[in-house]
Design a protein around this motif. Structure first.
Motif, PDB file in Angstrom:
ATOM      1  N   VAL A 176       1.003  -1.345   0.422  1.00 48.19           N
ATOM      2  CA  VAL A 176       0.057  -0.083  -0.036  1.00 48.19           C
ATOM      3  C   VAL A 176       0.929   1.074  -0.452  1.00 48.19           C
ATOM      4  O   VAL A 176       0.416   2.662  -0.401  1.00 48.19           O
ATOM      5  N   ALA A 177       2.554   0.833   0.229  1.00 48.35           N
ATOM      6  CA  ALA A 177       2.978   1.932   0.276  1.00 48.35           C
ATOM      7  C   ALA A 177       4.095   1.913  -0.185  1.00 48.35           C
ATOM      8  O   ALA A 177       5.174   0.759   0.525  1.00 48.35           O
ATOM      9  N   ILE A 178       5.668   2.381  -0.674  1.00 52.53           N
ATOM     10  CA  ILE A 178       6.832   2.119  -0.937  1.00 52.53           C
ATOM     11  C   ILE A 178       7.342   3.596  -1.009  1.00 52.53           C
ATOM     12  O   ILE A 178       6.774   4.721  -1.572  1.00 52.53           O
ATOM     13  N   ASP A 179       8.150   4.114   0.258  1.00 52.88           N
ATOM     14  CA  ASP A 179       9.374   4.805   0.236  1.00 52.88           C
ATOM     15  C   ASP A 179      10.818   4.504  -0.114  1.00 52.88           C
ATOM     16  O   ASP A 179      11.399   3.832   0.326  1.00 52.88           O
ATOM     17  N   GLY A 180      10.985   6.304  -0.002  1.00 49.26           N
ATOM     18  CA  GLY A 180      12.949   6.129  -0.484  1.00 49.26           C
ATOM     19  C   GLY A 180      12.787   5.450  -1.890  1.00 49.26           C
ATOM     20  O   GLY A 180      12.317   5.150  -2.380  1.00 49.26           O
ATOM     21  N   ALA A 181      14.187   4.618  -1.943  1.00 56.27           N
ATOM     22  CA  ALA A 181      14.661   4.043  -3.605  1.00 56.27           C
ATOM     23  C   ALA A 181      16.372   3.624  -2.655  1.00 56.27           C
ATOM     24  O   ALA A 181      16.838   4.412  -3.168  1.00 56.27           O
ATOM     25  N   SER A 182      15.847   2.695  -3.113  1.00 57.66           N
ATOM     26  CA  SER A 182      16.697   1.994  -2.816  1.00 57.66           C
ATOM     27  C   SER A 182      18.133   1.702  -1.104  1.00 57.66           C
ATOM     28  O   SER A 182      19.106   2.474  -1.812  1.00 57.66           O
ATOM     29  N   PRO A 183      17.945   1.630  -0.185  1.00 57.36           N
ATOM     30  CA  PRO A 183      16.723   1.068   0.007  1.00 57.36           C
ATOM     31  C   PRO A 183      15.327   1.267   0.321  1.00 57.36           C
ATOM     32  O   PRO A 183      15.520   2.188  -0.030  1.00 57.36           O
ATOM     33  N   PHE A 184      14.156   0.290   0.028  1.00 59.15           N
ATOM     34  CA  PHE A 184      12.697   1.239  -0.230  1.00 59.15           C
ATOM     35  C   PHE A 184      12.105   0.395   1.140  1.00 59.15           C
ATOM     36  O   PHE A 184      12.801  -0.776   1.833  1.00 59.15           O
ATOM     37  N   ASP A 185      11.643   1.331   1.691  1.00 58.25           N
ATOM     38  CA  ASP A 185      10.647   0.570   2.663  1.00 58.25           C
ATOM     39  C   ASP A 185       9.672   0.658   2.189  1.00 58.25           C
ATOM     40  O   ASP A 185       8.657   1.171   2.268  1.00 58.25           O
ATOM     41  N   LEU A 186       8.542  -0.856   2.439  1.00 58.02           N
ATOM     42  CA  LEU A 186       7.238  -1.613   1.553  1.00 58.02           C
ATOM     43  C   LEU A 186       6.401  -1.461   2.805  1.00 58.02           C
ATOM     44  O   LEU A 186       6.512  -2.085   3.744  1.00 58.02           O
ATOM     45  N   SER A 187       5.010  -1.440   2.668  1.00 59.90           N
ATOM     46  CA  SER A 187       4.250  -0.421   3.652  1.00 59.90           C
ATOM     47  C   SER A 187       3.099  -2.148   3.118  1.00 59.90           C
ATOM     48  O   SER A 187       2.455  -2.175   2.548  1.00 59.90           O
ATOM     49  N   ILE A 188       2.705  -3.335   3.745  1.00 58.38           N
ATOM     50  CA  ILE A 188       2.408  -4.255   3.276  1.00 58.38           C
ATOM     51  C   ILE A 188       1.250  -4.519   4.042  1.00 58.38           C
ATOM     52  O   ILE A 188       1.195  -4.604   5.255  1.00 58.38           O
ATOM     53  N   ARG A 189       0.060  -4.390   3.611  1.00 61.73           N
ATOM     54  CA  ARG A 189      -1.784  -4.686   4.469  1.00 61.73           C
ATOM     55  C   ARG A 189      -1.852  -6.155   3.914  1.00 61.73           C
ATOM     56  O   ARG A 189      -1.876  -6.791   3.318  1.00 61.73           O
ATOM     57  N   THR A 190      -1.416  -6.758   4.852  1.00 60.24           N
ATOM     58  CA  THR A 190      -1.946  -8.785   5.839  1.00 60.24           C
ATOM     59  C   THR A 190      -3.230  -8.542   6.541  1.00 60.24           C
ATOM     60  O   THR A 190      -4.250  -7.581   6.030  1.00 60.24           O
ATOM     61  N   HIS A 191      -4.460  -9.583   6.661  1.00 58.49           N
ATOM     62  CA  HIS A 191      -5.631  -9.594   6.741  1.00 58.49           C
ATOM     63  C   HIS A 191      -5.870  -8.871   8.136  1.00 58.49           C
ATOM     64  O   HIS A 191      -6.785  -8.122   8.435  1.00 58.49           O
ATOM     65  N   ASP A 192      -4.912  -8.644   9.180  1.00 59.54           N
ATOM     66  CA  ASP A 192      -5.013  -8.021  10.457  1.00 59.54           C
ATOM     67  C   ASP A 192      -3.914  -6.997  11.092  1.00 59.54           C
ATOM     68  O   ASP A 192      -3.835  -6.480  11.313  1.00 59.54           O
TER      69      ASP A 192
END
Length: 457
Positions: A204-220
């Motif tokens: 749901v979100a990608i911050d930065g550029a190499s390295p990246f911080d990914l926000s991942i929405r799981t079921h809970d």
């Protein structure tokens, strides 16, 4: 928020995402890798694959690209005892024209330097000692290239299920079928055995550029994943992932439908190649049916001339009974996050259209067998119908997608080329023309704009 660190995050666990991860591991030994997808692997577009492959393309770059992918499929078939069920009866491209010079010109352009040895044209009434029909489904025994059958006697002998008005058959020999699900499952097993992660969630979100911080929405919850590099292999959602990096990709999603059912009448011979009627047609409606269809704007187009490309082939084992039919005539883009635009009338029209080439299929018009499966999936495609494989504008981000109706057949080559881009390896000569950077190359774009045939089947 939990945090994990990986070397590469592959967004999308369809056939393309799995192939990228597989070749990152197999060729480069990447040990810290994650596949991120809210769904089960191979459960979206990849689950709707026609599971065919061919090296016929009206451009030598795409011919080389799919040739390389078929070679990689053959390697996996050998290594696994043909777990992927690879067959090679070919593609039969059919027209009622007796001298389709444009189609033959496409063959010569696509096969380029190999044309003299790979294109065999059969005319006249003499013995055709150089043409051997696909007696066996074994891929190891099939010839390369294409046999152009311009002799109606030879066509009737070889393809007795076809209508008698067929004038020419282009029998592409380096083509056939595989089990896309078995290919994906094999790659997933190798990825897991090497320590790769499968994260069930939506980025749901990608911050930065190499390295990246990914926000991942799981079921809970929402978890965080840090990745040195990311690969956008999100299939119909390529544009959505690109937008998370403030980028745009020149792709659209076009929904195409298929049906599959048990051929109780034996209308389609089990040894028939994947057959495609190239000729457009106006469907044979009664005057009453035509009037009813014309009243509704959604169905009025069905009373008009529709371009060709009707597909039909046996499905499953040699001794089975199921067949698949498809017709990629839709050209309207759809939003994949909305409800699938499946049309209830599609089984009827594809059967009507297919029975023009294979008259025995008329038995099923209005009488589709119980248990028939009507399904569809998205062709994610560029205007020129070439894939996007390579660096995005954001440093450390790569894309692998836009493979419209040829994702299964081109997955291996796509995965290997993308892995080379990600790891800075040696690229195949045509890699840059398949990358987003081609849009800055006036020569290649002019070449593609001038093409009369985009290879859409």
């Amino acid at each position: 928020m939990n945090r994990n660190d990986v070397q590469v995050a592959v967004i999308g666990a369809g056939s393309i995402g799995l192939a990228v991860a597989y070749y990152l591991i197999r060729k480069y030994g990447v040990s810290r890798i994650a596949l991120v997808d809210p769904r089960d692997p191979m459960s979206l577009t990849s689950a709707q694959s026609g599971e065919n492959y061919r090296n016929w393309w009206p451009h030598p770059v795409m011919t080389a690209f799919t040739n390389d992918s078929i070679r990689l499929l053959e390697e996996i078939a050998r290594e696994t005892g043909n777990r992927i069920n690879m067959t090679r009866r070919g593609y039969a491209l059919v027209t009622r024209r007796n001298d389709p010079s444009d189609l033959i010109a496409d063959l010569y352009q696509g096969y380029a330097d190999e044309s003299e040895t790979h294109i065999r044209i059969h005319k006249g009434n003499g013995p055709h000692v150089t043409y051997k029909p696909a007696v066996s489904a074994a891929w190891e025994d099939a010839p390369k290239g294409v046999d152009v059958l311009c002799d109606q006697t030879l066509i009737r002998q070889t393809f007795p299920a076809f209508a008698t008005d067929v004038g020419t058959v282009l029998h592409v020999r380096h083509a056939g079928s595989i089990s896309g699900q078995q290919l994906g499952q094999y790659m997933l097993e190798m990825i897991r055995a090497a320590g790769g992660q499968l994260i069930r969630g939506e980025v749901v979100a990608i911050d930065g550029a190499s390295p990246f911080d990914l926000s991942i929405r799981t079921h809970d919850q929402v978890i965080s994943l840090r990745a040195d590099r990311i690969v956008n292999a999100a299939g119909p959602y390529l544009k959505d992932v690109a937008k998370l990096m403030d980028e745009d990709l020149p792709v659209s999603c076009v929904y195409q439908q298929k049906i599959a059912f048990e051929d109780q009448e034996g209308a389609v011979p089990r040894n028939l190649p994947f057959s495609i009627d190239l000729d457009g047609q106006t469907l044979n409606w009664t005057s009453e049916e035509c009037a009813i269809l014309a009243e509704d704007p959604a169905t009025a187009r069905l009373t008009e001339f529709i371009s060709g490309g009707i597909h039909c082939r046996p499905d499953g084992a040699e001794g089975g009974k199921w067949i698949k039919l498809g017709w990629a005539f839709n050209e309207r883009a759809s939003e994949p996050r909305e409800a699938e635009p499946r049309e209830d009338y599609f089984p009827d029209i594809v059967l009507r259209a297919a029975s023009r080439l294979q008259p025995a299929l008329r038995a099923y018009v209005g009488h589709l067998p119980r248990g028939a499966h009507h399904y569809g999936g998205y062709y994610t495609m560029t205007e020129e119908n070439w894939p996007l494989i390579g660096p995005m504008r954001t440093p450390g981000a790569f894309v692998a997608g836009a493979l419209s109706g040829f994702g299964t057949m081109a997955a291996c080559s796509t995965g290997l080329i993308c892995a080379d881009w990600v790891m800075g390896g040696q690229l195949v000569p045509y890699a840059r023309t398949l990358s987003p950077s081609r849009y800055q190359d006036p020569a290649i774009m002019a070449d593609l704009a001038a093409a009369q045939n985009r290879g859409v089947l």
